[in-house]
Design a protein around this motif. Structure first.
Motif, mmCIF file in Angstrom:
data_model
loop_
_atom_site.group_PDB
_atom_site.id
_atom_site.type_symbol
_atom_site.label_atom_id
_atom_site.label_comp_id
_atom_site.label_asym_id
_atom_site.label_seq_id
_atom_site.Cartn_x
_atom_site.Cartn_y
_atom_site.Cartn_z
ATOM 1 N N LYS A 12 0.816 -1.211 0.000
ATOM 2 C CA LYS A 12 0.000 0.000 0.000
ATOM 3 C C LYS A 12 0.851 1.263 0.000
ATOM 4 O O LYS A 12 0.353 2.354 -0.269
ATOM 5 N N ARG A 72 -5.589 1.001 -6.990
ATOM 6 C CA ARG A 72 -6.604 0.390 -6.128
ATOM 7 C C ARG A 72 -7.773 1.360 -5.941
ATOM 8 O O ARG A 72 -8.944 0.964 -5.970
ATOM 9 N N PRO A 99 -10.829 -4.048 -5.306
ATOM 10 C CA PRO A 99 -9.427 -4.317 -5.669
ATOM 11 C C PRO A 99 -8.779 -5.432 -4.866
ATOM 12 O O PRO A 99 -7.668 -5.854 -5.192
ATOM 13 N N SER A 100 -9.449 -5.916 -3.824
ATOM 14 C CA SER A 100 -8.920 -7.065 -3.090
ATOM 15 C C SER A 100 -9.321 -8.377 -3.752
ATOM 16 O O SER A 100 -8.687 -9.411 -3.531
ATOM 17 N N TYR A 121 -10.359 -8.309 -7.366
ATOM 18 C CA TYR A 121 -9.851 -8.119 -8.723
ATOM 19 C C TYR A 121 -8.690 -7.128 -8.635
ATOM 20 O O TYR A 121 -8.902 -5.927 -8.607
ATOM 21 N N ARG A 122 -7.487 -7.637 -8.586
ATOM 22 C CA ARG A 122 -6.333 -6.767 -8.360
ATOM 23 C C ARG A 122 -5.837 -6.143 -9.665
ATOM 24 O O ARG A 122 -5.760 -6.832 -10.687
ATOM 25 N N GLU A 158 -0.261 -4.685 -9.421
ATOM 26 C CA GLU A 158 -0.244 -5.185 -8.044
ATOM 27 C C GLU A 158 -0.091 -6.709 -8.026
ATOM 28 O O GLU A 158 0.620 -7.261 -7.177
ATOM 29 N N ALA A 159 -0.749 -7.384 -8.977
ATOM 30 C CA ALA A 159 -0.612 -8.843 -9.047
ATOM 31 C C ALA A 159 0.846 -9.242 -9.291
ATOM 32 O O ALA A 159 1.340 -10.214 -8.709
ATOM 33 N N ARG A 215 2.769 -8.728 -6.039
ATOM 34 C CA ARG A 215 2.467 -9.761 -5.049
ATOM 35 C C ARG A 215 3.207 -11.063 -5.367
ATOM 36 O O ARG A 215 3.630 -11.771 -4.452
ATOM 37 N N TYR A 221 -6.895 -5.159 -15.367
ATOM 38 C CA TYR A 221 -7.003 -6.304 -14.462
ATOM 39 C C TYR A 221 -6.281 -7.505 -15.079
ATOM 40 O O TYR A 221 -5.247 -7.950 -14.591
#
Length: 220
Positions: A55, A64, A74-75, A77-78, A82-83, A86, A165
């Protein structure tokens, strides 16, 4: 060539999309030098994330917020950037695909925003940016059917093909690609002059590896 629908402008004030068109490019096996650079860059991100929360990465946080503004969780469908972050945080480094996809992923990580890269020959007519309705969907590169309800996405005259996405299976680049389109999902807070300079830098890097010529534009 690209229309931004009114619902996007209403939901996302100052929405901007970077558009880069490449001609006479050559997609091939990623050069070994770039493979090494990409791996080192991912390792650098991995170690940075040991002491930093996702974040706190500006581009990720702003995207997000954009997903929330269109009605997307966004939690669940990131945003694609961000994907990627992660995966790296888990030590799951990206393996080479080809010289186009790898540079696209590198740039998405560098700027912490979603990118899309498409084979122009697989697209048809006017392009649009819109927010999906309940019946909008496509087959995603993640192997799933993607319901685009409330998800920001791009479409041509044949329907949706990409989003910040996950992209569809309809228009990815390959070693057969000669002309390509790259979407850079800019953060709304960026000034237009800064965005243009950023797109020029992105396109220069892409053509240094893949050759060809380019045209950049900020759509808003």
């Amino acid at each position: 060539m690209i229309t931004i629908h009114n619902e996007v402008i209403k939901a996302i004030p100052n929405f901007k999309l970077g558009y880069i068109e490449y001609e006479n490019t050559t997609i091939s096996t990623t050069p070994q030098m770039f493979k090494g650079r990409f791996r080192l860059f991912q390792e650098s991100i991995y170690f940075d994330l040991l002491d930093q929360e996702l974040k706190g990465v500006h581009g990720l946080a702003e995207w997000r917020k954009i997903f929330k503004q269109t009605g997307t969780d966004p939690s669940r469908y990131r945003p694609s950037a961000e994907a990627l972050y992660r995966r790296i945080k888990k030590g799951q480094f990206l393996e080479p695909v080809n010289s186009g996809v790898d540079i696209n992923n590198f740039l998405s990580l560098k700027y912490a925003i979603p990118f899309g890269l498409y084979d122009k020959a697989k697209l048809n007519g006017q392009l649009s940016v819109m927010i999906g309705k309940e019946n909008d969907h496509y087959s995603g590169l993640n192997g799933r059917t993607i319901n685009l309800a409330n998800i920001l996405h791009t479409a041509d005259e044949n329907g949706p093909f990409g989003s910040p996405y996950v992209d569809s299976t309809r228009s990815p680049i390959s070693e057969a690609t000669t002309d390509a389109i790259q979407f850079v999902y800019l953060v709304p807070s960026i000034e237009k002059e800064e965005a243009i300079a950023m797109l020029e830098s992105i396109a220069s890097m892409f053509t240094q590896i893949n050759g060809g010529s380019f045209l950049v534009q900020v759509i808003q």
